[in-house]
Design a protein around this motif. Structure first.
Motif, PDB file in Angstrom:
ATOM      1  N   LEU A  55     -70.641  74.976  18.147  1.00 45.80           N
ATOM      2  CA  LEU A  55     -71.918  75.402  18.725  1.00 45.80           C
ATOM      3  C   LEU A  55     -73.126  74.647  18.171  1.00 45.80           C
ATOM      4  O   LEU A  55     -74.227  74.798  18.682  1.00 45.80           O
ATOM      5  CB  LEU A  55     -72.107  76.910  18.523  1.00 45.80           C
ATOM      6  CG  LEU A  55     -71.173  77.767  19.366  1.00 45.80           C
ATOM      7  CD1 LEU A  55     -71.277  79.218  18.970  1.00 45.80           C
ATOM      8  CD2 LEU A  55     -71.470  77.587  20.848  1.00 45.80           C
ATOM      9  N   ALA A  56     -72.934  73.839  17.149  1.00 44.11           N
ATOM     10  CA  ALA A  56     -74.014  73.006  16.608  1.00 44.11           C
ATOM     11  C   ALA A  56     -73.816  71.606  17.178  1.00 44.11           C
ATOM     12  O   ALA A  56     -73.172  70.767  16.566  1.00 44.11           O
ATOM     13  CB  ALA A  56     -73.959  72.993  15.080  1.00 44.11           C
ATOM     14  N   TYR A  57     -74.338  71.378  18.364  1.00 44.65           N
ATOM     15  CA  TYR A  57     -73.997  70.203  19.155  1.00 44.65           C
ATOM     16  C   TYR A  57     -74.366  68.869  18.515  1.00 44.65           C
ATOM     17  O   TYR A  57     -73.785  67.860  18.834  1.00 44.65           O
ATOM     18  CB  TYR A  57     -74.653  70.264  20.535  1.00 44.65           C
ATOM     19  CG  TYR A  57     -74.504  71.598  21.198  1.00 44.65           C
ATOM     20  CD1 TYR A  57     -73.248  72.074  21.535  1.00 44.65           C
ATOM     21  CD2 TYR A  57     -75.596  72.400  21.454  1.00 44.65           C
ATOM     22  CE1 TYR A  57     -73.090  73.310  22.128  1.00 44.65           C
ATOM     23  CE2 TYR A  57     -75.453  73.626  22.046  1.00 44.65           C
ATOM     24  CZ  TYR A  57     -74.200  74.086  22.391  1.00 44.65           C
ATOM     25  OH  TYR A  57     -74.063  75.305  22.966  1.00 44.65           O
ATOM     26  N   GLY A  58     -75.343  68.863  17.634  1.00 45.76           N
ATOM     27  CA  GLY A  58     -75.788  67.578  17.094  1.00 45.76           C
ATOM     28  C   GLY A  58     -76.460  66.776  18.192  1.00 45.76           C
ATOM     29  O   GLY A  58     -77.358  67.259  18.861  1.00 45.76           O
ATOM     30  N   VAL A  59     -75.978  65.589  18.428  1.00 50.31           N
ATOM     31  CA  VAL A  59     -76.527  64.732  19.483  1.00 50.31           C
ATOM     32  C   VAL A  59     -76.106  65.308  20.828  1.00 50.31           C
ATOM     33  O   VAL A  59     -74.918  65.483  21.082  1.00 50.31           O
ATOM     34  CB  VAL A  59     -76.001  63.288  19.338  1.00 50.31           C
ATOM     35  CG1 VAL A  59     -76.510  62.413  20.463  1.00 50.31           C
ATOM     36  CG2 VAL A  59     -76.394  62.715  17.985  1.00 50.31           C
ATOM     37  N   MET A  60     -77.074  65.598  21.685  1.00 48.83           N
ATOM     38  CA  MET A  60     -76.745  66.230  22.960  1.00 48.83           C
ATOM     39  C   MET A  60     -76.630  65.243  24.109  1.00 48.83           C
ATOM     40  O   MET A  60     -76.075  65.560  25.144  1.00 48.83           O
ATOM     41  CB  MET A  60     -77.765  67.313  23.297  1.00 48.83           C
ATOM     42  CG  MET A  60     -77.638  68.501  22.371  1.00 48.83           C
ATOM     43  SD  MET A  60     -78.634  69.902  22.799  1.00 48.83           S
ATOM     44  CE  MET A  60     -78.018  70.374  24.380  1.00 48.83           C
ATOM     45  N   HIS A  61     -77.162  64.039  23.938  1.00 44.82           N
ATOM     46  CA  HIS A  61     -77.059  63.090  25.040  1.00 44.82           C
ATOM     47  C   HIS A  61     -75.702  62.393  25.023  1.00 44.82           C
ATOM     48  O   HIS A  61     -74.966  62.475  24.053  1.00 44.82           O
ATOM     49  CB  HIS A  61     -78.207  62.078  24.984  1.00 44.82           C
ATOM     50  CG  HIS A  61     -78.189  61.213  23.771  1.00 44.82           C
ATOM     51  ND1 HIS A  61     -78.759  61.598  22.582  1.00 44.82           N
ATOM     52  CD2 HIS A  61     -77.648  59.990  23.545  1.00 44.82           C
ATOM     53  CE1 HIS A  61     -78.577  60.637  21.684  1.00 44.82           C
ATOM     54  NE2 HIS A  61     -77.906  59.660  22.243  1.00 44.82           N
ATOM     55  N   ARG A  62     -75.427  61.711  26.097  1.00 48.49           N
ATOM     56  CA  ARG A  62     -74.143  61.005  26.189  1.00 48.49           C
ATOM     57  C   ARG A  62     -74.087  59.875  25.166  1.00 48.49           C
ATOM     58  O   ARG A  62     -75.076  59.209  24.913  1.00 48.49           O
ATOM     59  CB  ARG A  62     -73.940  60.449  27.589  1.00 48.49           C
ATOM     60  CG  ARG A  62     -73.786  61.540  28.609  1.00 48.49           C
ATOM     61  CD  ARG A  62     -73.346  60.984  29.957  1.00 48.49           C
ATOM     62  NE  ARG A  62     -73.235  62.053  30.916  1.00 48.49           N
ATOM     63  CZ  ARG A  62     -72.160  62.810  31.069  1.00 48.49           C
ATOM     64  NH1 ARG A  62     -71.114  62.615  30.318  1.00 48.49           N
ATOM     65  NH2 ARG A  62     -72.129  63.757  31.976  1.00 48.49           N
ATOM     66  N   LEU A  63     -72.913  59.674  24.611  1.00 49.66           N
ATOM     67  CA  LEU A  63     -72.689  58.604  23.655  1.00 49.66           C
ATOM     68  C   LEU A  63     -71.891  57.508  24.359  1.00 49.66           C
ATOM     69  O   LEU A  63     -70.670  57.603  24.486  1.00 49.66           O
ATOM     70  CB  LEU A  63     -71.934  59.133  22.431  1.00 49.66           C
ATOM     71  CG  LEU A  63     -72.648  60.254  21.671  1.00 49.66           C
ATOM     72  CD1 LEU A  63     -71.738  60.839  20.610  1.00 49.66           C
ATOM     73  CD2 LEU A  63     -73.923  59.727  21.052  1.00 49.66           C
ATOM     74  N   PRO A  64     -72.567  56.470  24.861  1.00 46.45           N
ATOM     75  CA  PRO A  64     -71.870  55.449  25.642  1.00 46.45           C
ATOM     76  C   PRO A  64     -71.012  54.527  24.777  1.00 46.45           C
ATOM     77  O   PRO A  64     -71.348  54.218  23.640  1.00 46.45           O
ATOM     78  CB  PRO A  64     -73.010  54.666  26.293  1.00 46.45           C
ATOM     79  CG  PRO A  64     -74.180  54.873  25.408  1.00 46.45           C
ATOM     80  CD  PRO A  64     -73.999  56.225  24.775  1.00 46.45           C
TER      81      PRO A  64
END
Length: 178
Positions: free
Chosen positions: A97-106
């Motif tokens: 539940l602690a997402y850290g980086v929420m954007h896509r990691l390409p």
């Protein structure tokens, strides 16, 4: 035309929200002010988390009793602590539940096409994943926005292991995970 705040109603399809009922009630406007509703939210949040954390705390305290019995003369090793199922479940669920980086990691395969099922992704085409979407997939984690450490105590499915990526994966995963 000036609208009377005492008679203003919030229109929504939501019928179950405590705050919707309060905002649309016949209480005086001062009792329905945003500051007042914020204080009510704090009370509800505290009530919903205090009991859960107390129960988890008691169970966790019991689980830690044996490995911590000789503290501070003996400090449990990481291997000893990793054998504690509830501690491990709480940590896993917290990281889920602690997402850290929420954007896509390409990621890009510079020279070789990638085969994904029936699809071939050409080289030099970015492919991304998002921890947020992987950790909140309701097909993998039932009630994905709820803190449920018990999901890691029962039957852990291959999909759960596949989607559990709090430190990303592969050659670019987080150096701090150990």
């Amino acid at each position: 035309m000036k609208q009377d705040n005492d008679r203003r109603r919030i229109k929504t399809d939501d019928r179950g929200s405590v705050f919707l009922h309060l905002a649309n009630s016949d209480m005086p406007a001062s009792e329905r002010a945003p500051e007042r509703l914020l204080k009510e939210a704090q009370v509800l949040l505290a009530g919903g988390t205090a009991t859960t954390s107390h129960t988890l705390g008691e169970d966790l305290r019991e689980e830690l009793r044996k490995p911590m019995a000789d503290w501070p003369s003996h400090i449990p090793t990481l291997v000893e602590l990793e054998k504690l199922p509830l501690l491990t479940a709480i940590i896993k669920e917290s990281l889920r539940l602690a997402y850290g980086v929420m954007h896509r990691l390409p990621r890009v395969s510079p020279d070789t096409p990638i085969q994904y099922g029936k699809y071939t992704i050409p080289s030099r085409v970015p492919v991304g994943m998002s921890t947020y979407f992987m950790h909140t997939d309701p097909d993998v984690f039932s009630q994905p926005f709820e803190f449920k450490p018990e999901r890691w105590l029962g039957s852990i499915t291959p999909k759960m292991l596949r989607n559990y990526v709090p430190f990303a994966r592969g050659s670019r995963n987080c150096l701090g995970q150990e």
